[in-house]
Write a protein that holds these residues in place. Structure first.
Motif, mmCIF file in Angstrom:
data_model
loop_
_atom_site.group_PDB
_atom_site.id
_atom_site.type_symbol
_atom_site.label_atom_id
_atom_site.label_comp_id
_atom_site.label_asym_id
_atom_site.label_seq_id
_atom_site.Cartn_x
_atom_site.Cartn_y
_atom_site.Cartn_z
ATOM 1 N N GLN A 1 -24.626 -13.929 36.121
ATOM 2 C CA GLN A 1 -23.387 -14.067 35.360
ATOM 3 C C GLN A 1 -22.215 -14.405 36.278
ATOM 4 O O GLN A 1 -21.384 -15.267 35.963
ATOM 5 C CB GLN A 1 -23.101 -12.763 34.610
ATOM 6 N N TYR B 1 -22.617 -18.038 37.498
ATOM 7 C CA TYR B 1 -22.351 -18.994 36.424
ATOM 8 C C TYR B 1 -20.862 -19.072 36.113
ATOM 9 O O TYR B 1 -20.312 -20.160 35.893
ATOM 10 C CB TYR B 1 -23.142 -18.606 35.179
ATOM 11 N N SER B 2 -20.186 -17.923 36.077
ATOM 12 C CA SER B 2 -18.754 -17.911 35.763
ATOM 13 C C SER B 2 -17.961 -18.685 36.808
ATOM 14 O O SER B 2 -17.031 -19.430 36.475
ATOM 15 C CB SER B 2 -18.257 -16.467 35.674
ATOM 16 N N SER C 1 -18.985 -22.596 36.503
ATOM 17 C CA SER C 1 -18.628 -23.247 35.240
ATOM 18 C C SER C 1 -17.135 -23.523 35.139
ATOM 19 O O SER C 1 -16.715 -24.302 34.277
ATOM 20 C CB SER C 1 -19.072 -22.379 34.056
ATOM 21 N N GLU C 2 -16.328 -22.891 36.004
ATOM 22 C CA GLU C 2 -14.892 -23.196 36.013
ATOM 23 C C GLU C 2 -14.625 -24.592 36.550
ATOM 24 O O GLU C 2 -13.602 -25.202 36.245
ATOM 25 C CB GLU C 2 -14.141 -22.155 36.847
ATOM 26 N N LEU D 1 -26.855 -12.394 27.528
ATOM 27 C CA LEU D 1 -26.110 -13.199 28.502
ATOM 28 C C LEU D 1 -25.995 -14.642 28.036
ATOM 29 O O LEU D 1 -24.924 -15.261 28.134
ATOM 30 C CB LEU D 1 -26.799 -13.120 29.861
ATOM 31 N N GLU E 1 -23.499 -14.875 25.072
ATOM 32 C CA GLU E 1 -22.098 -14.729 25.468
ATOM 33 C C GLU E 1 -21.551 -16.007 26.103
ATOM 34 O O GLU E 1 -20.357 -16.299 25.990
ATOM 35 C CB GLU E 1 -21.965 -13.573 26.452
ATOM 36 N N ASN E 2 -22.407 -16.771 26.769
ATOM 37 C CA ASN E 2 -21.960 -17.990 27.460
ATOM 38 C C ASN E 2 -22.323 -19.263 26.711
ATOM 39 O O ASN E 2 -22.180 -20.364 27.257
ATOM 40 C CB ASN E 2 -22.578 -18.039 28.857
ATOM 41 N N SER E 3 -22.802 -19.126 25.451
ATOM 42 C CA SER E 3 -23.170 -20.285 24.614
ATOM 43 C C SER E 3 -24.193 -21.168 25.315
ATOM 44 O O SER E 3 -24.029 -22.392 25.433
ATOM 45 C CB SER E 3 -21.917 -21.100 24.244
ATOM 46 N N LEU E 4 -25.275 -20.540 25.797
ATOM 47 C CA LEU E 4 -26.344 -21.253 26.489
ATOM 48 C C LEU E 4 -27.614 -21.214 25.647
ATOM 49 O O LEU E 4 -27.886 -20.227 24.961
ATOM 50 C CB LEU E 4 -26.616 -20.617 27.855
ATOM 51 N N PRO F 1 -25.465 -25.470 28.440
ATOM 52 C CA PRO F 1 -24.445 -25.085 27.464
ATOM 53 C C PRO F 1 -24.620 -25.894 26.175
ATOM 54 O O PRO F 1 -25.044 -27.059 26.207
ATOM 55 C CB PRO F 1 -23.129 -25.427 28.167
#
Length: 498
Positions: free
Chosen positions: A7, A10-11, A14-15, A48, A51-54, A87
């Motif tokens: 997580q 990825y966070s 992904s920014e 997970l 929450e991240n639209s994966l 995504p």
């Protein structure tokens, strides 16, 4: 990697841009293709992803191939634990997806998952076609080298030669004719070396036997309709043979490693020079994986190529450096003036510099094998085995170059290979690499023709007397470019391509 680390990574990534995750998740992911029973691990992974639209690509309805990606050899569980996760916002670029059912070279328990993306990439300059390297040893064994020699002769026979005092266009055209004759004859007559990536140093006869046995059982399994499950004889025999092949390959690899390190251990006591040479060669990187461009590190191969090309252009471009030795500069300029003066009043009969077919043939026979080619894909072996007709046309081309002083434009291009300088220098800096240029082999042969004429010219000029003994060999090449062809406005090494 635990879910918290996944997580966090990825966070952060992904920014900057959309992120695609792929690999063995060791957990099931639900999707339209199958309703799976989710255990605690799969439920935590599902949260997970939600929450991240994966979503998992290979669990979508458009994916083809088997649902399960893991098949235990021992008849254990069959589960979908390998995934390509993207995504939901990137679903529009997904062109197709497939779980590859079987591949004879895949010795893993996991099936490969393949996804084709429709991405609009910026236009790139057209790349040169890959150089096809002939298998010269094989050609000598099967007799196709004679067909090559005959094809070269047929292609060149009857081609009209321009006059000795021809213009630059005629020399360019004659060079193109010879190059085309060599490449076309090689393409039509010679076998090509193929890279077989599954071969390893430990791929001996025993491993090959297990591999062939596995392929035979696989063929029977395919003819049986590719059934799955240990209750089917063809499937069971195929999987058992594949398991034996994998075990044999691992055993051979371990044996090879053991023998290699035993040899290193012996060399350490009796020949440390060879020991360190083998060890450094084993640990040596064969490619540049990272380079620093304007303070930023890049791993993209095209950007690395461009960065090194810009660096080499800067090195070979004329410029003014404020940090130089003025005394050394004055010394060099004085030496150059001396060399110009001692050669400016010498009158040389060009006819005494002309070559012949017999000389070219003799030089071609002495060329070394297995040397690198230039950008044109012509190797020394092309010239050695080209035959007497080729050697005649090469001698005529060289004579016209000597008479006119015009160098073919093809000979002004080279492939620059960056060589790491070592000495603790950073591998990410372009300054840590020295460029070695691979020139067309016909230009190297021509240089040998000119080098043979230096001794007779030395008797009639004081040019080489000005040079000390250690630099006379280098002065011969300087003489060739600076004196004999001073009418040429550009040197034979002003063109560079990567």
């Amino acid at each position: 990697m635990c879910l918290d680390e996944l997580q966090e990574a990825y966070s952060a990534l992904s920014e900057r841009s959309p992120v695609i995750i792929l690999g063995d998740f060791n957990a099931k992911i639900a999707g339209p293709r199958a309703n799976v029973n989710l255990d605690q691990r799969a439920s935590m992974l599902g949260e997970l992803l939600s929450e991240n639209s994966l979503i998992s690509i290979n669990m979508q309805s458009f994916c083809t191939g088997p649902v399960n990606t893991f098949y235990a050899y021992t008849g254990g569980p069959q589960t979908p634990i390998d995934h390509i996760v993207v995504p939901t916002e990137l679903m529009y670029i997904i062109h197709s997806a497939e779980v590859i059912d079987d591949n004879p070279l895949n010795v893993s328990d996991h099936h490969p998952v393949v996804c084709l993306l429709a991405i609009d990439l910026p236009s790139q300059p057209a790349a040169n076609p890959p150089i096809r390297r002939p298998a010269w040893n094989k050609a000598l064994q099967n007799g196709s080298i004679k067909d090559y020699t005959h094809a070269v002769s047929n292609s060149l026979w009857g081609k009209q030669l321009p006059a000795l005092d021809c213009d630059r266009e005629d020399i360019e055209h004659l060079t193109d004719i010879i190059t085309m004759a060599l490449t076309m004859a090689a393409s039509d007559c010679l076998p090509v070396r193929h890279f077989r990536r599954y071969l390893r140093p430990y791929w001996k006869e025993q491993v090959k036997d297990f591999h062939d046995l596995m392929l035979s059982y696989r063929h029977k399994w395919i003819l049986d309709g590719r059934p799955r499950g240990m209750t089917y004889t063809s499937f069971r025999d195929y999987k058992k043979s594949k398991d034996k092949f994998r075990a044999a390959m691992k055993e051979a690899a371990a044996l090879y490693e053991t023998e290699h390190f035993n040899n290193l251990d012996k060399l350490y006591d009796i020949d440390q020079k060879t020991f360190w040479a083998l060890l450094n060669n084993r640990n040596k990187k064969s490619h540049i994986s990272t380079i620093s461009v304007s303070g930023n590190h890049t791993t993209d191969s095209l950007e690395i190529c461009h960065a090194l090309a810009d660096h080499m252009k800067t090195i070979f471009s004329k410029g003014v450096d404020d940090h130089f030795d003025q005394n050394f500069k004055d010394h060099l300029e004085g030496r150059v003036a001396e060399l110009k003066h001692c050669t400016s009043n010498k009158i040389i009969d060009v006819k005494c510099l002309l070559t012949s077919q017999s000389e070219v043939s003799k030089l071609c026979k002495s060329l070394k094998n297995n040397k690198a080619c230039g950008f044109d894909g012509i190797y020394y072996e092309h010239l050695k085995h080209g035959g007497s007709t080729l050697h005649y046309y090469l001698s005529e081309l060289f004579n016209r170059i000597i008479t006119t002083g015009s160098i073919p434009s093809q000979w002004k291009k080279g492939i620059i290979i960056p060589i790491f300088k070592g000495g603790g220098k950073p591998r990410t800096s372009p300054d840590s690499y020295r460029g070695v240029t691979l020139l067309p082999v016909m230009s190297k042969l021509f240089e040998q023709v000119i080098a043979n004429r230096i001794p007779q010219f030395q008797d009639s000029t004081d040019f080489l007397i000005l040079c000390n003994a250690a630099s006379r060999k280098a002065s011969r090449r300087l003489f060739m470019h600076h004196s004999s062809f001073r009418r040429q406005s550009t040197t034979t090494r002003n063109g560079m391509t990567l």
